[in-house]
Design a protein around this motif. Structure first.
Motif, PDB file in Angstrom:
ATOM      1  N   ASP A 161       9.538  -0.725 -18.825  1.00  0.00           N
ATOM      2  CA  ASP A 161      10.160  -1.883 -19.462  1.00  0.00           C
ATOM      3  C   ASP A 161      11.509  -2.226 -18.839  1.00  0.00           C
ATOM      4  O   ASP A 161      11.796  -3.386 -18.538  1.00  0.00           O
ATOM      5  CB  ASP A 161      10.304  -1.658 -20.969  1.00  0.00           C
ATOM      6  N   ILE A 162      12.353  -1.237 -18.596  1.00  0.00           N
ATOM      7  CA  ILE A 162      13.662  -1.520 -18.001  1.00  0.00           C
ATOM      8  C   ILE A 162      13.527  -1.902 -16.524  1.00  0.00           C
ATOM      9  O   ILE A 162      14.292  -2.705 -16.018  1.00  0.00           O
ATOM     10  CB  ILE A 162      14.659  -0.361 -18.230  1.00  0.00           C
TER      11      ILE A 162
ATOM     12  N   SER B 119      14.246  -6.491 -12.843  1.00  0.00           N
ATOM     13  CA  SER B 119      13.659  -7.082 -11.636  1.00  0.00           C
ATOM     14  C   SER B 119      13.503  -8.596 -11.727  1.00  0.00           C
ATOM     15  O   SER B 119      13.203  -9.240 -10.736  1.00  0.00           O
ATOM     16  CB  SER B 119      12.291  -6.448 -11.347  1.00  0.00           C
ATOM     17  N   ILE B 120      13.720  -9.166 -12.905  1.00  0.00           N
ATOM     18  CA  ILE B 120      13.484 -10.597 -13.095  1.00  0.00           C
ATOM     19  C   ILE B 120      14.809 -11.349 -13.172  1.00  0.00           C
ATOM     20  O   ILE B 120      15.644 -11.082 -14.037  1.00  0.00           O
ATOM     21  CB  ILE B 120      12.651 -10.844 -14.371  1.00  0.00           C
ATOM     22  N   LYS B 121      14.973 -12.297 -12.242  1.00  0.00           N
ATOM     23  CA  LYS B 121      16.172 -13.128 -12.241  1.00  0.00           C
ATOM     24  C   LYS B 121      16.195 -13.939 -13.531  1.00  0.00           C
ATOM     25  O   LYS B 121      15.177 -14.467 -13.953  1.00  0.00           O
ATOM     26  CB  LYS B 121      16.180 -14.049 -11.025  1.00  0.00           C
ATOM     27  N   GLY B 122      17.340 -14.002 -14.175  1.00  0.00           N
ATOM     28  CA  GLY B 122      17.472 -14.685 -15.446  1.00  0.00           C
ATOM     29  C   GLY B 122      17.554 -13.722 -16.618  1.00  0.00           C
ATOM     30  O   GLY B 122      17.910 -14.112 -17.718  1.00  0.00           O
ATOM     31  N   ASN B 123      17.243 -12.445 -16.380  1.00  0.00           N
ATOM     32  CA  ASN B 123      17.316 -11.429 -17.432  1.00  0.00           C
ATOM     33  C   ASN B 123      18.617 -10.631 -17.385  1.00  0.00           C
ATOM     34  O   ASN B 123      18.714  -9.585 -18.012  1.00  0.00           O
ATOM     35  CB  ASN B 123      16.149 -10.439 -17.304  1.00  0.00           C
ATOM     36  N   GLU B 124      19.595 -11.116 -16.663  1.00  0.00           N
ATOM     37  CA  GLU B 124      20.824 -10.345 -16.459  1.00  0.00           C
ATOM     38  C   GLU B 124      21.473  -9.917 -17.773  1.00  0.00           C
ATOM     39  O   GLU B 124      21.981  -8.802 -17.888  1.00  0.00           O
ATOM     40  CB  GLU B 124      21.822 -11.135 -15.609  1.00  0.00           C
TER      41      GLU B 124
ATOM     42  N   GLY C 233       0.789  -1.217   0.000  1.00  0.00           N
ATOM     43  CA  GLY C 233       0.000   0.000   0.000  1.00  0.00           C
ATOM     44  C   GLY C 233       0.824   1.271   0.000  1.00  0.00           C
ATOM     45  O   GLY C 233       0.287   2.362  -0.134  1.00  0.00           O
ATOM     46  N   ILE C 234       2.137   1.138   0.131  1.00  0.00           N
ATOM     47  CA  ILE C 234       3.023   2.298   0.125  1.00  0.00           C
ATOM     48  C   ILE C 234       3.449   2.595  -1.308  1.00  0.00           C
ATOM     49  O   ILE C 234       3.933   1.714  -2.011  1.00  0.00           O
ATOM     50  CB  ILE C 234       4.270   2.055   1.002  1.00  0.00           C
ATOM     51  N   THR C 235       3.257   3.811  -1.744  1.00  0.00           N
ATOM     52  CA  THR C 235       3.724   4.221  -3.067  1.00  0.00           C
ATOM     53  C   THR C 235       5.217   4.510  -2.982  1.00  0.00           C
ATOM     54  O   THR C 235       5.658   5.270  -2.120  1.00  0.00           O
ATOM     55  CB  THR C 235       2.968   5.471  -3.551  1.00  0.00           C
ATOM     56  N   SER C 236       5.991   3.883  -3.875  1.00  0.00           N
ATOM     57  CA  SER C 236       7.446   4.027  -3.862  1.00  0.00           C
ATOM     58  C   SER C 236       7.954   4.480  -5.220  1.00  0.00           C
ATOM     59  O   SER C 236       7.412   4.102  -6.261  1.00  0.00           O
ATOM     60  CB  SER C 236       8.108   2.685  -3.529  1.00  0.00           C
ATOM     61  N   THR C 237       9.015   5.253  -5.209  1.00  0.00           N
ATOM     62  CA  THR C 237       9.719   5.613  -6.427  1.00  0.00           C
ATOM     63  C   THR C 237      10.547   4.403  -6.856  1.00  0.00           C
ATOM     64  O   THR C 237      11.165   3.744  -6.023  1.00  0.00           O
ATOM     65  CB  THR C 237      10.637   6.819  -6.171  1.00  0.00           C
ATOM     66  N   VAL C 238      10.558   4.118  -8.156  1.00  0.00           N
ATOM     67  CA  VAL C 238      11.288   2.959  -8.668  1.00  0.00           C
ATOM     68  C   VAL C 238      12.675   3.398  -9.143  1.00  0.00           C
ATOM     69  O   VAL C 238      12.809   4.366  -9.894  1.00  0.00           O
ATOM     70  CB  VAL C 238      10.518   2.302  -9.838  1.00  0.00           C
ATOM     71  N   SER C 239      13.674   2.680  -8.690  1.00  0.00           N
ATOM     72  CA  SER C 239      15.064   2.962  -9.057  1.00  0.00           C
ATOM     73  C   SER C 239      15.732   1.699  -9.576  1.00  0.00           C
ATOM     74  O   SER C 239      15.284   0.592  -9.288  1.00  0.00           O
ATOM     75  CB  SER C 239      15.856   3.446  -7.841  1.00  0.00           C
ATOM     76  N   ILE C 240      16.793   1.900 -10.308  1.00  0.00           N
ATOM     77  CA  ILE C 240      17.677   0.793 -10.666  1.00  0.00           C
ATOM     78  C   ILE C 240      19.037   1.111 -10.064  1.00  0.00           C
ATOM     79  O   ILE C 240      19.584   2.193 -10.289  1.00  0.00           O
ATOM     80  CB  ILE C 240      17.799   0.599 -12.187  1.00  0.00           C
TER      81      ILE C 240
END
Length: 165
Positions: A87-88, A93-98, A22-29
């Motif tokens: 998209d990025i 965020s998905i393991k295997g997409n390194e 329920g917490i809105t978060s900023t997405v970072s890489i």
């Protein structure tokens, strides 16, 4: 029932996960390299720590591949994603997409640190300390440089979905 990889969570854990969604978060890489090992990982557990000196906290699961790269004095970048970078965020965020993570044409390097030029902002940091806690490590980064794009909004995440587009 499986929630976030946890089988049959106890009632407190289940309620905690619901509350965090329920917490809105900023997405970072978070991006870093130790020479031969270049890594990037989507993160929402990123927050400011101090203004003097400018410092950030980044919490990373010990099982994430980037965990082995981040060490004291290593430079890394917090790439705060823009609203059109879902998209990025998914790829990182998905393991295997390194192998797909750095194919985006907007990745460049500065002082050996990979960063994405299409972001809302880039905070270049030097890892000055880390604190191990259970399944995660809290990395403290002292900010050394900031790129900022005032023309775009940040990508947000809440209730299992990206917001804005």
């Amino acid at each position: 029932m499986i929630i976030c990889g946890i089988m049959d969570p106890d009632p407190l854990t289940k309620k905690y996960l619901q509350a965090m969604r329920g917490i809105t978060s900023t997405v970072s890489i978070i991006s870093a390299t130790n020479g031969s090992n270049k890594q990037a990982m989507t993160a929402t557990s990123v927050t400011s720590l101090s203004l003097n000196p400018p410092s950030m906290l980044v919490c990373i699961n010990r099982e994430a591949l980037i965990h082995e790269v981040l060490v004291k004095d290593l430079l890394f970048c917090i790439n705060i994603l823009s609203i059109d970078q879902e998209d990025i965020a998914e790829i990182c965020s998905i393991k295997g997409n390194e192998e797909l993570r750095f194919q985006d044409r907007n990745w460049l390097e500065e002082d050996g640190v990979p960063y994405n030029t299409n972001c809302k902002s880039n905070l270049f940091c030097r890892c000055i300390d880390s604190i191990a806690y259970e399944t995660h490590t809290i990395f403290i980064g002292e900010v050394t440089k900031v790129n900022f794009n005032n023309e775009v909004d940040a990508l947000l995440y809440k209730d299992g979905s990206y917001l804005g587009n």
